[in-house]
Design a protein around this motif. Sequence first.
Motif, PDB file in Angstrom:
ATOM      1  N   ASP A   2       0.830  -1.204   0.000  1.00  0.00           N
ATOM      2  CA  ASP A   2       0.000   0.000   0.000  1.00  0.00           C
ATOM      3  C   ASP A   2       0.866   1.256   0.000  1.00  0.00           C
ATOM      4  O   ASP A   2       0.573   2.228  -0.705  1.00  0.00           O
ATOM      5  CB  ASP A   2      -0.929   0.008   1.220  1.00  0.00           C
ATOM      6  N   GLN A   5       2.475   1.641  -3.491  1.00  0.00           N
ATOM      7  CA  GLN A   5       1.482   2.087  -4.479  1.00  0.00           C
ATOM      8  C   GLN A   5       1.154   3.564  -4.298  1.00  0.00           C
ATOM      9  O   GLN A   5       1.052   4.321  -5.272  1.00  0.00           O
ATOM     10  CB  GLN A   5       0.211   1.243  -4.364  1.00  0.00           C
ATOM     11  N   GLU A   6       0.999   3.988  -3.056  1.00  0.00           N
ATOM     12  CA  GLU A   6       0.673   5.389  -2.778  1.00  0.00           C
ATOM     13  C   GLU A   6       1.813   6.310  -3.197  1.00  0.00           C
ATOM     14  O   GLU A   6       1.580   7.374  -3.786  1.00  0.00           O
ATOM     15  CB  GLU A   6       0.380   5.575  -1.292  1.00  0.00           C
ATOM     16  N   GLY A   9       2.191   6.505  -6.892  1.00  0.00           N
ATOM     17  CA  GLY A   9       1.045   7.263  -7.397  1.00  0.00           C
ATOM     18  C   GLY A   9       1.269   8.762  -7.406  1.00  0.00           C
ATOM     19  O   GLY A   9       0.539   9.495  -8.077  1.00  0.00           O
ATOM     20  N   GLU A  16      -1.606   1.074 -10.120  1.00  0.00           N
ATOM     21  CA  GLU A  16      -1.678   0.257  -8.908  1.00  0.00           C
ATOM     22  C   GLU A  16      -1.480  -1.238  -9.191  1.00  0.00           C
ATOM     23  O   GLU A  16      -0.734  -1.920  -8.485  1.00  0.00           O
ATOM     24  CB  GLU A  16      -3.019   0.473  -8.197  1.00  0.00           C
ATOM     25  N   ASP A  17      -2.151  -1.754 -10.213  1.00  0.00           N
ATOM     26  CA  ASP A  17      -2.043  -3.186 -10.523  1.00  0.00           C
ATOM     27  C   ASP A  17      -0.632  -3.550 -10.972  1.00  0.00           C
ATOM     28  O   ASP A  17      -0.110  -4.615 -10.624  1.00  0.00           O
ATOM     29  CB  ASP A  17      -3.043  -3.570 -11.613  1.00  0.00           C
ATOM     30  N   VAL A  19       2.162  -1.961 -10.147  1.00  0.00           N
ATOM     31  CA  VAL A  19       3.038  -1.872  -8.976  1.00  0.00           C
ATOM     32  C   VAL A  19       2.885  -3.126  -8.106  1.00  0.00           C
ATOM     33  O   VAL A  19       3.863  -3.623  -7.542  1.00  0.00           O
ATOM     34  CB  VAL A  19       2.734  -0.596  -8.164  1.00  0.00           C
ATOM     35  N   GLU A  20       1.675  -3.657  -8.008  1.00  0.00           N
ATOM     36  CA  GLU A  20       1.477  -4.886  -7.238  1.00  0.00           C
ATOM     37  C   GLU A  20       2.273  -6.042  -7.847  1.00  0.00           C
ATOM     38  O   GLU A  20       2.937  -6.805  -7.135  1.00  0.00           O
ATOM     39  CB  GLU A  20      -0.001  -5.266  -7.166  1.00  0.00           C
ATOM     40  N   THR A  23       5.910  -5.596  -7.048  1.00  0.00           N
ATOM     41  CA  THR A  23       6.186  -5.921  -5.645  1.00  0.00           C
ATOM     42  C   THR A  23       6.203  -7.424  -5.436  1.00  0.00           C
ATOM     43  O   THR A  23       7.029  -7.959  -4.690  1.00  0.00           O
ATOM     44  CB  THR A  23       5.135  -5.270  -4.729  1.00  0.00           C
TER      45      THR A  23
END
Length: 304
Positions: A2, A5-6, A9, A16-17, A19-20, A23
């Motif tokens: 989180d 992602q923030e 951003g 977001e997807d 970056v997931e 990670t």
Amino acid sequence: MDRIQEEVGKALVGMEDVVELMTIALIANGHILIEGVPGIAKTTLSKNFARSIGLKFSRIQMTPDLLPADIIGHTFYDMRSGEFKIRKGPIFANVVLVDEINRAPPKTQSALLEAMEERQATIEGTPMGLPEPFMVLATRNPVEIEGVYELPTAQIDRFMIKIDMTYPSEENEKELLMRKDSGQFTESKQVVLGTEIAAAKMEASRVKTSRAIVDYIYEILKRTRLDERVILGASPRAGEHLLYASKARAYLHGRSYVIPDDVKLLAPHVISHKIIVKPEYEVESVDGRTIITELLDGIEVPTE
């Protein structure tokens, strides 16, 4: 995740997807192949991801005249000491962005292959370990056909995850332009400590996988090998990548065990680029992702 992602951003919109997935690869000790047309922020994404996790970042722009020594380093004669010394190349970083990987000749790609698989580089016959963690983020432009080299199957198979980046949605692109106009974008800063990454890797490795999940992964691999549209099915390494990525995703979502959704959501990103489709089906716009998606729909999901 989180926090990463923030932070990313602040420099990008609607990632977001992606970056997931990055990670997940970081925690699972994997490498990533990013494919997309020019100008969709592949390089900006990679740089800000590295900044957010506070790791050493380097960028290698691949060109047809690039030599292995330009990547891994070389020896030189030090006039002051009268000795030969080693000057390390840009591969000695935690996050290495390899821009336009398919522009490099095979000899240079082989040096990168050793770094990805063995996590070491050999300079003048001396093997040297790479820093931990180590992750390669390679970009490839699918529309270029001149001055490029085909990536060998062995190298593509070593990328745990392939991310297909497309144009942003209408809403995201408008927000991008508005934020650019008002100067709201800032570069990412470190929000995760190195000790947290090491701890996350350890915890993810302890995530439990049931026999039903293992059977589910194997069934996916087997179906790719039996499909009439496929020349070369998924390798055992593809199964390992899918297992490790699923464990990392389970950890990031706060679970100590893998569920079928982890496998099903990651399979297209992990396996689609590791299978070779017959030419007669490729001309009909059938690719690895299409086949994996269809196979997943036809495999019974374990309920245990």
